[in-house]
Design a protein around this motif. Structure first.
Motif: not given
Length: 340
Positions: A19, A72, A76-77, A324
Motif C-alpha cells: 500500500n 487507484l 488498490g489497482e 498495482r
C-alpha cells in the motif's frame, strides 16, 4: 550480481509494503537530495506508463528520489478513471512536481496537498492533459482549480493559472497525424534544449496559446502521417508545443503563500512519445531546470530508459488492468506488466 548488491538494488526502488507509494531512489548523481513527486492519472495517453519510466531515468541515471503516485481504484489497482490518489502528502517536502492528470475530481483532503504545494511556489512540470488536470465539483473547496474555472483571478483553473494554458482542443488526429517539435531558434541557448535534436512525438496535436510572459521552446508541427519524415499537414501551421514560465497562485496573501515557481509545460507526453530520444531528453532536461539544476544539464546527459519499456497504444479505456504500484518496483520490472 552477488546477493547483497542485488538486494540493495531491489530495495532502492521498492515500496515498503503493497500500500506504500512507489519510490525509486538513485544512489549517485546531481539529483541526490532532490525529491520529485510524479503523478499519473489520465484516461487516454497512458500516463501510468510515462510517469514511472521518467521517474526511473531521473532516479537511476541521476540520483533523484522519485515518488510515483497513481490514481487507484478501491482494490488498490492503477485505474486512470479513479478520483483517488493516495500519498499526496509527499508533496509537503517535494522539490518538484510532475503532473500528468486529466479531469480529476479529488476529495478536498487530497486537493489540499496540491494547493499547499502550489501556494509555496513549488516548481511544476505539466504533461499533455495536465492543462485540464481537474474537473472539480462545484461544491469542492478547490473548485477554482477546475479547467473551466471562472473564479475571479483564476480563469482557466490550474491549467491556465499555473501551466499557462487550459484545454483548448485537438490540433491533429491521433494515430493518423504525429507531431514534429521544431525548436525555437531564439531560445537555442536555453538549458532545456541542450542536446535536443529531432524531437518527434506520436501523439496528435493540441492547440495552445500560452499566457503572455511564457517563453516558447518548441513549436508543434502536425504531420500528415505517423513517421518523423511525414510531410507537414497542409492546413495546420505550427503552434506552441513546449514552453516555460513562472507562476504565483492568485490571491496569495500571507508570506508562506507568496511563492513563485518555475513551470515547464508540454502538450505531449503520451507513453509512446517517450520512445523518441529528442523528446525524452527535453523532458529530462526540463526536470533538471525546474528543480534549479540547470548547470548540471549537459548535451550528452544520460536519458536512456531503465528496464523493459513496452508502451501501450494509447486510447480511452486501454490501460492494462489489474496492475498495482508495487508491481513496478525495482529497475527491471516491465512498464507495464502484460495483462493476464
Amino acid at each position: 550480481m552477488s546477493a547483497l548488491p542485488l538486494l540493495a538494488a531491489l530495495l532502492a526502488a521498492a515500496p515498503a509494503d503493497a500500500n506504500a507509494p512507489l519510490v525509486y531512489r538513485g544512489d549517485a548523481g546531481p539529483g541526490q537530495g532532490t525529491k520529485v513527486v510524479l503523478i499519473a492519472g489520465d484516461h487516454e495517453y497512458r500516463s501510468e506508463e510515462t510517469i514511472p519510466a521518467l521517474a526511473r531515468i531521473l532516479a537511476k541515471r541521476h540520483g533523484f528520489e522519485c515518488t510515483v503516485l497513481f490514481s487507484l481504484n478501491a482494490a488498490g489497482e492503477i485505474d486512470p478513471a479513479a478520483d483517488n490518489i493516495p500519498g499526496l502528502e509527499a508533496l509537503a517536502d517535494a522539490d518538484l512536481m510532475v503532473n500528468f492528470l486529466r479531469f480529476k475530481n479529488l476529495p478536498d483532503d487530497q486537493m489540499a496537498h496540491f494547493d499547499a504545494y502550489l501556494r509555496r511556489g513549488g516548481p511544476v512540470i505539466g504533461l499533455r492533459t495536465a492543462t485540464h488536470a481537474f474537473k472539480m465539483s462545484k461544491d469542492s473547496k478547490f473548485a477554482n482549480y477546475d479547467f473551466q474555472s471562472k473564479a475571479v483571478g483564476f480563469d482557466g483553473g490550474f491549467g491556465e493559472q499555473v501551466l499557462g494554458e487550459t484545454w483548448v482542443g485537438h490540433y491533429g488526429k491521433n494515430h493518423e497525424m504525429s507531431t514534429r517539435l521544431d525548436l525555437n531558434e531564439k531560445q537555442a541557448d536555453h538549458p532545456i534544449l541542450r542536446g535536443v535534436e529531432q524531437a518527434w512525438v506520436e501523439a496528435g496535436g493540441y492547440w495552445a496559446e500560452p499566457l503572455p510572459g511564457s517563453t516558447v521552446l518548441a513549436f508543434a508541427q502536425p504531420l500528415q502521417g505517423m513517421t518523423p519524415d511525414s510531410p507537414p499537414a497542409a492546413d495546420k501551421q505550427p503552434c506552441p508545443g513546449a514552453w516555460v514560465r513562472t507562476y504565483r497562485i492568485p490571491g496569495a496573501s500571507s508570506a508562506e503563500d507568496a511563492g513563485s515557481g518555475r513551470v515547464f509545460t508540454t502538450t505531449y507526453g503520451a507513453s509512446e512519445d517517450l520512445r523518441n530520444d529528442g523528446f525524452r531528453r527535453m523532458l529530462v532536461n526540463a526536470c533538471f531546470w525546474a528543480a534549479g539544476l540547470e548547470e548540471e544539464i549537459a548535451p550528452d546527459l544520460n536519458v536512456e530508459l531503465v528496464g523493459p519499456y513496452q508502451p501501450t497504444t494509447f486510447r480511452h479505456g486501454g490501460h492494462v488492468k489489474g496492475v498495482r504500484p508495487a508491481d513496478l518496483a525495482g529497475w527491471e520490472t516491465p512498464i507495464l506488466p502484460a495483462a493476464d
